[in-house]
Design a protein around this motif. Structure first.
Motif, PDB file in Angstrom:
ATOM      1  N   LYS A 127       0.849  -1.328   0.168  1.00 18.81           N
ATOM      2  CA  LYS A 127       0.007   0.059  -0.019  1.00 18.81           C
ATOM      3  C   LYS A 127       0.843   1.346  -0.007  1.00 18.81           C
ATOM      4  O   LYS A 127       0.633   2.430  -0.703  1.00 18.81           O
ATOM      5  CB  LYS A 127      -1.002   0.038   1.221  1.00 18.81           C
ATOM      6  CG  LYS A 127      -1.777   1.042   1.300  1.00 18.81           C
ATOM      7  CD  LYS A 127      -2.747   1.274   2.434  1.00 18.81           C
ATOM      8  CE  LYS A 127      -3.621   2.149   2.412  1.00 18.81           C
ATOM      9  NZ  LYS A 127      -4.638   2.253   3.658  1.00 18.81           N
ATOM     10  N   LYS A 128       1.962   1.163   0.690  1.00 16.86           N
ATOM     11  CA  LYS A 128       2.891   2.365   0.702  1.00 16.86           C
ATOM     12  C   LYS A 128       4.070   2.255  -0.365  1.00 16.86           C
ATOM     13  O   LYS A 128       4.751   3.389  -0.380  1.00 16.86           O
ATOM     14  CB  LYS A 128       3.770   2.468   1.967  1.00 16.86           C
ATOM     15  CG  LYS A 128       3.081   2.418   3.354  1.00 16.86           C
ATOM     16  CD  LYS A 128       2.743   3.765   3.593  1.00 16.86           C
ATOM     17  CE  LYS A 128       1.951   4.141   4.906  1.00 16.86           C
ATOM     18  NZ  LYS A 128       1.747   5.487   5.236  1.00 16.86           N
ATOM     19  N   LYS A 129       3.644   1.488  -1.255  1.00 20.39           N
ATOM     20  CA  LYS A 129       4.562   1.228  -2.322  1.00 20.39           C
ATOM     21  C   LYS A 129       6.007   1.251  -1.845  1.00 20.39           C
ATOM     22  O   LYS A 129       6.938   1.872  -2.449  1.00 20.39           O
ATOM     23  CB  LYS A 129       4.387   2.545  -3.488  1.00 20.39           C
ATOM     24  CG  LYS A 129       3.010   2.470  -4.069  1.00 20.39           C
ATOM     25  CD  LYS A 129       3.007   3.554  -5.032  1.00 20.39           C
ATOM     26  CE  LYS A 129       1.686   3.474  -5.779  1.00 20.39           C
ATOM     27  NZ  LYS A 129       0.463   3.347  -5.296  1.00 20.39           N
ATOM     28  N   PHE A 130       6.546   0.467  -0.970  1.00 18.60           N
ATOM     29  CA  PHE A 130       7.529   0.397  -0.145  1.00 18.60           C
ATOM     30  C   PHE A 130       8.347  -0.706  -0.829  1.00 18.60           C
ATOM     31  O   PHE A 130       7.869  -2.032  -0.565  1.00 18.60           O
ATOM     32  CB  PHE A 130       7.529   0.427   1.103  1.00 18.60           C
ATOM     33  CG  PHE A 130       8.818   0.489   1.990  1.00 18.60           C
ATOM     34  CD1 PHE A 130       9.693   1.472   2.128  1.00 18.60           C
ATOM     35  CD2 PHE A 130       9.508  -0.793   2.445  1.00 18.60           C
ATOM     36  CE1 PHE A 130      10.784   1.632   2.548  1.00 18.60           C
ATOM     37  CE2 PHE A 130      10.756  -1.033   2.869  1.00 18.60           C
ATOM     38  CZ  PHE A 130      11.361   0.254   3.274  1.00 18.60           C
ATOM     39  N   ASP A 131       9.600  -0.779  -1.389  1.00 17.37           N
ATOM     40  CA  ASP A 131      10.319  -1.752  -2.017  1.00 17.37           C
ATOM     41  C   ASP A 131      11.592  -1.943  -1.023  1.00 17.37           C
ATOM     42  O   ASP A 131      12.642  -1.094  -1.287  1.00 17.37           O
ATOM     43  CB  ASP A 131      10.885  -1.529  -3.410  1.00 17.37           C
ATOM     44  CG  ASP A 131      11.450  -2.640  -3.670  1.00 17.37           C
ATOM     45  OD1 ASP A 131      11.755  -3.874  -3.029  1.00 17.37           O
ATOM     46  OD2 ASP A 131      12.066  -2.658  -5.067  1.00 17.37           O
ATOM     47  N   PRO A 132      11.595  -2.955   0.099  1.00 16.97           N
ATOM     48  CA  PRO A 132      12.827  -3.009   0.880  1.00 16.97           C
ATOM     49  C   PRO A 132      14.140  -2.912  -0.047  1.00 16.97           C
ATOM     50  O   PRO A 132      15.025  -2.547   0.427  1.00 16.97           O
ATOM     51  CB  PRO A 132      12.606  -4.388   1.652  1.00 16.97           C
ATOM     52  CG  PRO A 132      10.938  -4.402   1.664  1.00 16.97           C
ATOM     53  CD  PRO A 132      10.596  -4.030   0.178  1.00 16.97           C
TER      54      PRO A 132
END
Length: 211
Positions: free
Chosen positions: A164-169
């Motif tokens: 949802k946050k468009k976060f790619d570790p």
């Protein structure tokens, strides 16, 4: 006992607070005041006080409790707080709660289970536990609700939040990763749960120990 003061309530048109020298204050309507012939410095016998206490104010507390529950479901503690804010004596607050509880108009276990069902897709078990504790629900009731109703694994929920946050570790900087880590902690996830998901999203050679 003696009526020491009769004070109009500023934000409640038509109501007054009647204070006694050795008994709980009672909030009455002006019409009730006139009907009972009450005045400051008047002697009031126990029979009249008990009539005002239970037959007038006590019944009103029960009606108020039912009205509050019609508007929205509440925990016992939330209802207790609302009734106390309305000026009802503590004994009458507890009697009103006992009445609505006897008819299951109020049920903390039902409230907790409903809360978990409705929120498990967007909140962690830890966050829901904290929320329910703040609403006055007992820990053992919360534990049962979570055990019976929470079907969303924390890792699944964390992964959804990352998406949802468009976060790619794998592409995030150490600062961005640390910020996301703190965000997930505030949502009630444990450090182990967060690290497990973040590591699953990284290459084997990635180093996530910077936070």
């Amino acid at each position: 006992m003696v009526i020491t003061q009769i004070i109009p309530l500023e934000h409640s048109k038509g109501k007054v607070r009647v204070s006694f020298d050795c008994a709980d204050d009672l909030i009455l309507y002006r019409g009730e005041l006139r009907g009972l012939g009450l005045k400051e410095q008047m002697q009031v016998n126990n029979e009249l006080y008990e009539k005002m206490y239970h037959e007038i104010v006590g019944k009103r507390a029960v009606k108020r409790a039912m009205h509050l529950l019609e508007k929205m479901d509440r925990t016992q503690e939330q209802l207790r707080k609302k009734l106390s804010e309305c000026g009802y004596p503590q004994e009458l607050v507890e009697e009103a709660i006992a009445y609505v509880k006897s008819y299951r108009y109020i049920d903390d276990e039902r409230y907790a289970k409903t809360y978990v069902r409705l929120n498990q897709e967007k909140k962690s078990a830890g966050r829901m536990k904290m929320d329910l504790l703040a609403k006055g629900v007992a820990q053992e009731v919360i534990a049962r609700a979570l055990a019976e109703e929470n079907e969303t694994a924390p890792e699944t929920l964390i992964q959804r939040l990352l998406e949802k946050k468009k976060f790619d570790p794998a592409a995030a900087t150490p600062k961005e990763t640390a910020k996301m880590y703190q965000f997930l902690l505030r949502r009630g996830f444990s450090g182990n749960e967060i690290m497990h998901v973040l590591k699953d999203n990284l290459d084997d050679s990635a180093d996530v120990c910077h936070f």
